[in-house]
Write a protein that holds these residues in place. Sequence first.
Motif, mmCIF file in Angstrom:
data_model
loop_
_atom_site.group_PDB
_atom_site.id
_atom_site.type_symbol
_atom_site.label_atom_id
_atom_site.label_comp_id
_atom_site.label_asym_id
_atom_site.label_seq_id
_atom_site.Cartn_x
_atom_site.Cartn_y
_atom_site.Cartn_z
ATOM 1 N N GLU A 27 50.861 -15.667 89.283
ATOM 2 C CA GLU A 27 49.749 -14.710 89.196
ATOM 3 C C GLU A 27 49.887 -13.615 90.273
ATOM 4 N N LEU A 41 54.478 -16.747 84.515
ATOM 5 C CA LEU A 41 53.177 -17.383 84.648
ATOM 6 C C LEU A 41 52.948 -18.372 83.515
ATOM 7 N N GLN A 93 52.636 -12.588 91.622
ATOM 8 C CA GLN A 93 53.756 -11.729 91.246
ATOM 9 C C GLN A 93 53.318 -10.687 90.225
ATOM 10 N N ILE A 94 52.439 -11.098 89.329
ATOM 11 C CA ILE A 94 51.936 -10.123 88.334
ATOM 12 C C ILE A 94 51.137 -9.025 89.035
ATOM 13 N N ASN A 95 50.238 -9.447 89.935
ATOM 14 C CA ASN A 95 49.447 -8.443 90.654
ATOM 15 C C ASN A 95 50.322 -7.498 91.468
ATOM 16 N N GLN A 108 53.439 -6.609 90.849
ATOM 17 C CA GLN A 108 54.134 -5.696 89.958
ATOM 18 C C GLN A 108 53.181 -4.640 89.392
ATOM 19 N N VAL A 161 56.284 -6.436 85.168
ATOM 20 C CA VAL A 161 54.994 -7.075 84.914
ATOM 21 C C VAL A 161 55.098 -8.037 83.737
ATOM 22 N N THR A 162 55.787 -7.623 82.680
ATOM 23 C CA THR A 162 55.973 -8.503 81.511
ATOM 24 C C THR A 162 56.731 -9.763 81.893
ATOM 25 N N ALA A 219 56.868 -11.118 84.858
ATOM 26 C CA ALA A 219 56.023 -11.961 85.696
ATOM 27 C C ALA A 219 55.006 -12.727 84.850
ATOM 28 N N ARG A 220 54.518 -12.124 83.778
ATOM 29 C CA ARG A 220 53.576 -12.818 82.915
ATOM 30 C C ARG A 220 54.268 -13.975 82.186
#
Length: 521
Positions: free
Chosen positions: A178, A129, A180-182, A184, A122-123, A125-126
Amino acid sequence: MSAARKTQSPVRKPSPWIRRAVVAAVLLALAGGGYYYYTQRNEQAEASAYRTAKAERGDIRVAISATGALAAISTVDVGSQISGQVTDVLVDFNDRVHKGQVIAKIDPSTYQAQIAQGSAQVTSARASLATAQATLRNAELDFQRKSALVERQLVARSDADLARAARDQARAQVSAAEAQINQQIASTQTSRLNLERTVIRAPVDGVVLTRTVEPGQTVAASLQSPVLFQIAEDLSKMEIVLAIDEADIGQVKPGQGVSFTVDSFPDRQFRGKVQQVRLSATNTSNVITYPVVVSVDNAEQILLPGMTANAEIEVSRREDVLRVGNAALRYKPAEDDPAAQAAGGAGGPGAQGGGRGGMANDLPRVAQQLKLSSAQQVTFDAALEAMKQRSAARQATPPANGGGSPLFGGRGPGGGGGGIVIRGGGNAGAAAGALRQRMQERFNQQFAEFRGSLNPEQQARWDSEVAALLNARRAPLYKLVNGKPELVVVRVGASDGSWTEVSGNIQQGDEVIVGSGRKEP
């Protein structure tokens, strides 16, 4: 000397007529005694040719026997949705558990690592972003500058088109980052749920019946969840599933009483009630059975799941009715028995219409069960007397076709018979149904005023009892009257396999023939 002699009176001789009268009286006494002895011996010889039993009053209880296993009403299989090694088992057999109580644990390290990995993704992916957003801002500014220069015709229009495409690509990159974050975050949430599932909790309040897992055992949850525990929700209420044969299932209704025993308490009768008659038939070696669910109160907690119950479903109970042994209804005279064959051929006085009075003998018993008021009783007595008078008139002057309904004291078809006996081809059943319909209509007319005086509950009871009498099956049996067999046709009702309810031309204490041979003591 002659004076001293006593004068002797002459001796009178007895009359010959007196002697003759005495001799005649002695001979008559001897002849009468011989005749009495002869007739008594013949009666005893005739009576000893049959085995008899008495018609008596008593109760008849009709029950269906079946076996089944006791089980808890609700049994929950507790399994595992995840795979892993069991680290702790916190309950054992027969332990009482509460809803939400921890009963086992699975090693959580695998799922903790997955959560850490998901957090890192998640980190990442952020960060992607943020890069995409920076690229988008630069593409927006470049497109704005080139759009202004195109208006002043300082750059080619193709350069502006390339700047627009770069801006759109940057926007797409931001949307992908975005998403990808969701993705993860959702993956990490799945790992968190699996981590929570490593703690297995009781889903209901109850008792642990089985435990199939030990600490250190590996659980593999693939296509089917493995069952680790079996919990009975409430053992104070249990059930039995009985397999009832298709020949008996029509008599079983919800609410009927059930008595049963278990091998652990052979001298104790337990009670239950039919809760459900299921429609799913089972075919076992061409034998069709239906499951019947019986609810059982186990407040004492002495009945255990899995016990075999030997149950009886009480489908009917008749109290203080006239009954005879089933052997009397099965008896048929031998071909070489002229007395019984003559009684059967002649029909006997009791064979006319199935008994003297027909339904008139049974209706007072039905009325007694209704607990009539004085006004209702007067109306009933008037209707019953009118029916008896009409029956007597029909018997005195029978019509050409053989006489009225056997149910109402008539002679039945053909003047003999014993109830509704119609022999023939395929139309015999239809003819019997039509005859019963006509009798039902006549009966309703005769007792219409009386039925109208009853309340709804009494009317329902009256209609049920009358329908049972009208549709009752009839059967012949032989009574022993003055040492001779007499055929009677009686209405038969409930039977428990040993005794059968009867009504008609038969009374309590009558001797009925149950077989040939020496009379039983």
